[in-house]
Design an enzyme around this catalytic site. Structure first.
Site, PDB file in Angstrom:
ATOM      1  N   ASP A   1      36.562  54.409  16.070  1.00 49.02           N
ATOM      2  CA  ASP A   1      36.978  53.777  17.313  1.00 49.02           C
ATOM      3  C   ASP A   1      35.739  53.614  18.190  1.00 49.02           C
ATOM      4  O   ASP A   1      34.624  53.989  17.823  1.00 49.02           O
ATOM      5  CB  ASP A   1      38.081  54.628  17.973  1.00 49.02           C
TER       6      ASP A   1
HETATM    7  C1  GLC Z   1      39.624  50.884  22.133  1.00 44.52           C
HETATM    8  C2  GLC Z   1      40.852  51.477  21.482  1.00 44.52           C
HETATM    9  C3  GLC Z   1      41.156  50.889  20.136  1.00 44.52           C
HETATM   10  C4  GLC Z   1      40.687  49.443  20.103  1.00 44.52           C
HETATM   11  C5  GLC Z   1      39.181  49.457  20.194  1.00 44.52           C
HETATM   12  C6  GLC Z   1      38.595  48.027  20.240  1.00 44.52           C
HETATM   13  O1  GLC Z   1      38.932  51.815  22.843  1.00 44.52           O
HETATM   14  O2  GLC Z   1      40.946  52.891  21.370  1.00 44.52           O
HETATM   15  O3  GLC Z   1      42.563  51.016  19.916  1.00 44.52           O
HETATM   16  O4  GLC Z   1      41.095  48.800  18.911  1.00 44.52           O
HETATM   17  O5  GLC Z   1      38.699  50.203  21.300  1.00 44.52           O
HETATM   18  O6  GLC Z   1      38.979  47.384  21.401  1.00 44.52           O
END
Ligand code: GLC
Length: 708
Positions: free
Chosen positions: A260
């Protein structure tokens, strides 16, 4: 001829050939994903020219510039362009905005979720992108958590079934890759705290949180995203047991794992589990992450670590192979023909959006006031969310991502509840007064009360707002805010029939609504068509069929309140609180009544590898055709570890004409009755199992199945 350009070869063969031609820099570059809003323009430009594995949140000109520059790299390996299309391609203003996952989960309609995912994939691909960071397979059991709206609710079986339907829909036409997230047990953090530690054992993970990911792997999901948090103090980013030994080795996941946002950096700065980014990069790769989302210095440190012999070339090749296979699988190297841009926000998707919005609506209470009669003369529509498309869209749309916008105006068609009420009943019948804001009284309560007094019925639209939901936004108190509570009370004091319509991201403490309002409708974030669907429900234009996928506590202290809790609580309730939650998993009314009878098992005694059929008659006793979700629950009468008092193990949604009786059969795989024992082995134990089939966890027929 370069074998990797040969379309007749398999993605694996093509990946293998390309891998051999790549330098170490090009390989490690594939393991990096960056977003324009996460690094300085100079570095960002450098990565665009160098060519890396993926970019995220690139829309319009940015997307085109990336494509152009990537094509000029030595091998011209196209990057995966990723986006959070989690309830439609909603970060693109003008695309179809479906209801939130939580709203859609209340439809219990696998086929409709497959269709919404397929439609979303077409819009994402038509927009020149390749990868959605969806579905969320987190299980929402602590409602203080800010991201409940992104989940399919509190039940592992339902989350797995709907996740499988959505992944299949996303990947159906071969245009994009899905991403099962966030691996794993992200929503189970202590206190509902976002990205915090989940104090769960591997046994609990295998019992509750792993099954949806197992179904995702079986459905062929192309990627999995590593959660921010930690499992019993070991960060997921550095957790080889979870990422490699269980996900890749045991479940056989052959896609790729992306971290993430900034997980590698967070190991150092937030979790203090690595001394510097180089150490964090080492931990992340060795644990089984194949791509780092941002933390762009990951690139240089991984190169160093490989050259120092600390990370093997084989380990790098495994990650790059997985990423390249995904790219070949969706035709990225083959100048594939993308869907026409006219599919974005098209009429077919509008119709689908209205259909899923209708089936996602949950009628929780109705004293007979609904459906409103045609001869109603005046309807007061009041409340802070009556005309709030931001509240109705919910999180992860162009209003909030990639960068929050206070001025964005939706380009596509949408209907707030106020719009819907005017369209369905006629503008001349509607008196609108906002009454209050979510946080402030705004001085409008008296006007709203006056409007109610002049009306035959009152529709009061309350709930929450984006400031109370999302990442970093956990709530200690999930009551309705005071201005809203005061508004509803004053409206009820008028003696008029008040129809409460909830537009909210998560369950709230709504005991007062249940007690005082004539009707309660839960819409969660109903998407672009949510307001029209709510008005149609009020007018009786369709028969509501939604059922809750998540429970509603009486107070914020009554958590967790999920329905499938274990046996064993002394007293079974708090001394200062009534038993049960305000509403629970499976609750939902319709405008008709369904009667269940004649429950039969194809076998009363089964072996552990059997699949039996559970059948029941369901009669639509009312005057309106409708859809009913028949639920199959199980209670393991005696088990060597605690098991839930009742747990969903199957469901089917069926259409039944008024007056008609349908025989509904649900297959029960006896293997699904397995428990995870304290040594983490999985076993179907012999003994008695109560089989319950009915409308919900309160109303069902019961029989006993013996397993030998
Ligand atoms: C965010 C979220 C994740 C998302 C990613 C890209 O912080 O935790 O669910 O897909 O970053 O935006």
């Amino acid at each position: 001829m370069k074998k990797y350009t040969d379309k007749t070869l398999s993605p694996s063969e093509r990946a293998e050939d390309l891998l051999k031609r790549m330098t170490l820099e090009e390989k490690v570059g594939q393991m990096l994903q960056v977003s324009y809003n996460a690094l300085n323009p100079v570095d960002y430009e450098r990565y665009k020219k160098r060519g890396i594995g993926s970019f995220l949140h690139a829309l319009g000109k940015e997307r085109d510039d990336i494509r152009k520059k990537s094509a000029k790299t030595r091998l011209g390996i196209p990057p995966l362009l990723g986006i959070d299309a989690i309830h439609g391609h909603a970060l693109l203003n003008g695309a179809t905005v479906f209801p939130s996952q939580l709203a859609m989960s209340c439809s219990f309609n696998r086929a409709l979720l497959f269709e919404t995912a397929r439609a979303t994939a077409l819009e994402v691909a038509a927009d020149g992108l390749d990868w959605t960071f969806s579905p969320v397979l987190c299980i929402a059991r602590d409602l203080r958590w800010g991201r409940v709206n992104e989940t399919f609710g509190e039940d592992s079986y339902l989350v797995g079934e709907l996740g499988k339907a959505v992944i299949t829909g996303y990947e159906y036409d071969g245009n994009i890759i899905a991403c099962a997230k966030h691996y794993i047990a992200y929503g189970e953090a202590t206190g509902g705290r976002d990205a915090y530690d989940s104090p769960v054992t591997e046994r609990k993970i295998r019992e509750v949180f792993l099954p949806p990911f197992k179904k995702a792997v079986e459905a062929g999901c192309g990627s999995v995203m590593t959660a921010y948090g930690s499992i019993d103090a070991l960060p997921l980013t550095a957790n080889k047991r979870m990422l490699t030994e269980i996900l890749k080795d045991e479940l056989g996941f052959d896609g790729f794992v992306v971290t993430d946002w900034e997980n590698v950096k967070s190991l150092v700065h937030k979790q203090r589990a690595a001394k510097d980014i180089k150490d964090a990069s080492y931990l992340a790769v060795e644990a089984g992450n194949d791509m780092s989302m941002n933390t762009h210095s990951f690139y240089k440190y991984v190169l160093e670590l490989v050259r120092e012999g600390k990370i093997s070339k084989e380990r790098i090749d495994d990650s790059v192979r997985r990423i390249l296979k995904a790219k070949f699988r969706i035709g990225l190297f083959d100048d594939k023909e993308r869907p026409d841009k006219s599919v974005i926000g098209c009429e077919n998707h509008r119709k689908l959006n209205l259909a899923i919005a209708r089936e996602s609506m949950v009628l929780l209470k109705n004293d007979g006031v609904l459906p409103l009669k045609d001869n109603v003369k005046k309807i007061a529509v009041v409340g802070p969310n009556a005309d709030s498309i931001r509240a109705q869209f919910g999180d992860w749309t162009f209003f909030s991502h990639p960068l929050p916008s206070a001025i964005a105006k939706p380009r596509g068609e949408y209907h707030t509840v106020l719009d819907g009420m005017r369209e369905v009943f006629g503008g001349d019948k509607i008196i609108f007064e906002k009454g209050c804001d979510i946080f402030g009284h705004g001085g409008g309560i008296e006007k709203a009360v006056d409007a109610a007094k002049r009306a035959d019925a009152v529709v009061c639209v309350i709930g929450d707002c984006l400031a109370q939901n999302g990442e970093y936004r956990d709530r200690a108190n999930i009551d309705l805010t005071d201005p809203q509570t005061e508004l509803v009370s004053r409206l009820c004091d008028t003696g008029k029939k008040v129809i409460a319509v909830l537009v909210n991201c998560k369950p709230l403490c709504i005991g007062m609504l249940k007690e005082r309002c004539a009707a309660v409708i839960e819409t969660f974030n109903g998407g672009a068509m949510g307001g029209l669907a709510a008005a149609e429900l009020i007018a009786g234009r369709f028969n509501p069929s939604g059922k809750l996928s998540i429970s509603f506590p009486q107070t914020s202290a009554q958590m967790p309140c999920y329905y499938n809790h274990y046996h064993g609580w002394h007293g079974g309730q708090y001394v200062d609180l009534k038993k049960d939650s305000v509403y629970t998993f499976g609750d939902g009314l319709s405008y008709t009544e369904y009667a269940y009878s004649n429950l039969k098992l194809s076998k009363k005694t089964a072996c552990k590898d059997d699949v039996i059929e559970v059948s029941v008659d369901v009669k639509n006793k009312g005057g309106m055709d409708g859809k009913e979700t028949v639920m199959l629950f199980v209670n393991d009468v005696v088990s060597s570890v605690l098991t839930p008092v009742i747990e969903l193990k199957g469901f089917r949604k069926v259409f039944i004409k008024a007056g008609e009786t349908k025989r509904v059969t649900i297959k029960l795989n006896i293997d699904d009755l397995a428990i995870i024992k304290s040594d983490c082995t999985r076993e179907v134990e012999s003994g008695d199992f109560e089989i319950m089939v009915g409308a919900n966890t309160r109303t069902y027929l019961k029989t006993v199945l013996k397993v030998k």
